[in-house]
Scaffold this active site. Structure first.
Site, PDB file in Angstrom:
ATOM      1  N   HIS A 214       0.813  -1.229   0.000  1.00 14.77           N
ATOM      2  CA  HIS A 214       0.000   0.000   0.000  1.00 14.77           C
ATOM      3  C   HIS A 214       0.843   1.274   0.000  1.00 14.77           C
ATOM      4  CE1 HIS A 214      -3.615  -2.498   1.689  1.00 14.77           C
ATOM      5  NE2 HIS A 214      -3.464  -2.620   0.384  1.00 14.77           N
TER       6      HIS A 214
ATOM      7  N   SER B  18      -6.584  -7.567   9.827  1.00 11.16           N
ATOM      8  CA  SER B  18      -7.966  -8.067   9.897  1.00 11.16           C
ATOM      9  C   SER B  18      -8.348  -8.780   8.603  1.00 11.16           C
ATOM     10  CB  SER B  18      -8.920  -6.901  10.148  1.00 11.16           C
ATOM     11  OG  SER B  18      -8.864  -5.991   9.065  1.00 11.16           O
TER      12      SER B  18
HETATM   13  P1  OAD Z   1      -6.841  -3.360  10.509  1.00 11.63           P
HETATM   14  O1  OAD Z   1      -6.976  -2.164  11.395  1.00 11.63           O
HETATM   15  O2  OAD Z   1      -7.977  -3.684   9.616  1.00 11.63           O
HETATM   16  O3  OAD Z   1      -6.594  -4.655  11.405  1.00 11.63           O
HETATM   17  C1  OAD Z   1      -5.625  -4.628  12.418  1.00 11.63           C
HETATM   18  C2  OAD Z   1      -5.529  -6.019  13.010  1.00 11.63           C
HETATM   19  O4  OAD Z   1      -4.480  -5.977  13.970  1.00 11.63           O
HETATM   20  C3  OAD Z   1      -6.798  -6.468  13.762  1.00 11.63           C
HETATM   21  O5  OAD Z   1      -7.113  -7.798  13.379  1.00 11.63           O
HETATM   22  C4  OAD Z   1      -6.384  -6.384  15.218  1.00 11.63           C
HETATM   23  O6  OAD Z   1      -7.023  -7.377  16.033  1.00 11.63           O
HETATM   24  C5  OAD Z   1      -4.904  -6.641  15.140  1.00 11.63           C
HETATM   25  N1  OAD Z   1      -4.111  -6.100  16.253  1.00 11.63           N
HETATM   26  C6  OAD Z   1      -4.321  -5.013  17.025  1.00 11.63           C
HETATM   27  N2  OAD Z   1      -3.337  -4.855  17.905  1.00 11.63           N
HETATM   28  C7  OAD Z   1      -2.459  -5.864  17.689  1.00 11.63           C
HETATM   29  C8  OAD Z   1      -1.217  -6.251  18.281  1.00 11.63           C
HETATM   30  N3  OAD Z   1      -0.657  -5.566  19.273  1.00 11.63           N
HETATM   31  N4  OAD Z   1      -0.595  -7.348  17.784  1.00 11.63           N
HETATM   32  C9  OAD Z   1      -1.131  -8.075  16.753  1.00 11.63           C
HETATM   33  N5  OAD Z   1      -2.300  -7.752  16.177  1.00 11.63           N
HETATM   34  C10 OAD Z   1      -2.948  -6.663  16.627  1.00 11.63           C
HETATM   35  O7  OAD Z   1      -5.463  -3.187   9.709  1.00 11.63           O
HETATM   36  P2  OAD Z   1      -5.001  -3.870   8.345  1.00 11.63           P
HETATM   37  O8  OAD Z   1      -5.533  -5.254   8.225  1.00 11.63           O
HETATM   38  O9  OAD Z   1      -3.543  -3.670   8.255  1.00 11.63           O
HETATM   39  O10 OAD Z   1      -5.135   0.358   3.598  1.00 11.63           O
HETATM   40  O11 OAD Z   1      -5.713  -2.944   7.305  1.00 11.63           O
HETATM   41  C11 OAD Z   1      -5.512  -3.174   5.950  1.00 11.63           C
HETATM   42  C12 OAD Z   1      -5.588  -1.889   5.183  1.00 11.63           C
HETATM   43  O12 OAD Z   1      -6.769  -1.163   5.540  1.00 11.63           O
HETATM   44  C13 OAD Z   1      -4.483  -0.905   5.485  1.00 11.63           C
HETATM   45  O13 OAD Z   1      -3.290  -1.209   4.798  1.00 11.63           O
HETATM   46  C14 OAD Z   1      -5.071   0.396   5.029  1.00 11.63           C
HETATM   47  C15 OAD Z   1      -6.422   0.247   5.674  1.00 11.63           C
HETATM   48  O14 OAD Z   1      -7.464   0.972   5.158  1.00 11.63           O
HETATM   49  C16 OAD Z   1      -5.159   1.497   2.881  1.00 11.63           C
HETATM   50  O15 OAD Z   1      -5.121   2.601   3.396  1.00 11.63           O
HETATM   51  C17 OAD Z   1      -5.220   1.258   1.409  1.00 11.63           C
END
Ligand code: OAD
Length: 232
Positions: A103, A171
């Site tokens: 991204h 997520s």
């Molecule tokens: P999310 O915010 O959707 O998900 C974060 C994940 O991290 C969740 O499943 C949480 O349970 C987990 N989490 C939180 N704290 C944690 C910790 N200390 N250790 C391990 N896990 C933890 O974030 P992404 O999946 O990265 O894209 O989101 C994907 C994309 O959505 C991003 O790259 C961004 C966003 O919109 C764009 O901007 C294009």
């Protein structure tokens, strides 16, 4: 053995960078349509630039955490590729040598007209009216919703050669990135490290319900005991 780490915002949460979809996540505070789409850029460039300037300032002040370090240390034992959805540079600052950013990268700016014109962001801020060498406004080098993900093909081919895929802190909500999990070979082991449940359509996935800073070092130590030949 080839280990592929597929990381999301959760791997940087313990470095103080907010995730997107947790209860205090960024998309609770901002409407994604207002700050992370081509339409938002057309409508209010100042707001979009401010949003990413704030994110960049936080990245500059953040430090890699124990999860980033343990991912780096895997390289002492295995062939490791990191594929990240994160735009921060904490994997690189922890020393990981192969990092693919799906991204984009917050520390870079690019021409809003010619995406091949890439620049380091000097002094941490992209100003309104900052121009590329051909005179077009600079924008953050990030992928917005509705835009293509140019690194996806490279990510698929890296995932296909994985013996182990570790998904940490994502997520798995955002496609095409989230679809990467479907591209690993049937023989590959799949580990998910996340305190919450994550939807994966695969029977033999092993879910380690821990924060990244605990779960990654734990898994790394198991993998090293089980598979590493270094030092034997
Ligand atoms: P999310 O915010 O959707 O998900 C974060 C994940 O991290 C969740 O499943 C949480 O349970 C987990 N989490 C939180 N704290 C944690 C910790 N200390 N250790 C391990 N896990 C933890 O974030 P992404 O999946 O990265 O894209 O989101 C994907 C994309 O959505 C991003 O790259 C961004 C966003 O919109 C764009 O901007 C294009």
């Amino acid at each position: 053995m080839h280990i592929v780490v597929f990381s999301g915002a959760g791997v940087s949460a313990e470095s103080g960078l907010r995730t997107f979809r947790d209860s205090d996540g960024l998309w609770e505070q901002y409407d994604v349509m207002d700050v992370a789409t081509p339409e938002a850029w057309e409508k209010d460039r100042e707001l979009v630039l401010r949003f990413y300037n704030e994110r960049r300032a936080q990245v500059i002040h953040a430090e890699p955490n124990a999860a980033h370090s343990a991912i780096r240390e895997l390289e002492d034992h295995f062939d490791v590729s990191v594929i990240t959805q994160n735009i921060d540079n904490l994997h690189e600052r922890a020393g990981s040598s192969t990092v693919l950013h799906l991204h984009g990268e917050i520390m870079k700016a690019r021409s809003s007209v010619d995406s091949s014109l890439l620049y380091d962001v000097k002094n941490g801020v992209i100003e309104l009216d900052a121009k590329c060498e051909k005179g077009s406004q600079l924008r953050p080098h990030v992928v917005w919703f509705g835009e293509a993900v140019p690194e996806m093909e490279s990510a698929y081919s890296i995932a296909q050669s994985a013996d182990v895929l570790i998904v940490v802190g994502s997520s798995l909500n955002v496609y095409p990135a989230a679809g990467l999990v479907q591209f690993i070979a049937p023989r590959a082991a799949l580990y998910i490290i996340d305190p919450k449940s994550v939807p994966v359509a695969r029977d033999n996935a092993i879910h380690i319900k821990e924060k990244a800073s605990t779960g990654i070092p734990m898994l790394a130590s198991d993998l090293i005991k089980k598979y590493s030949t270094a030092g034997r």
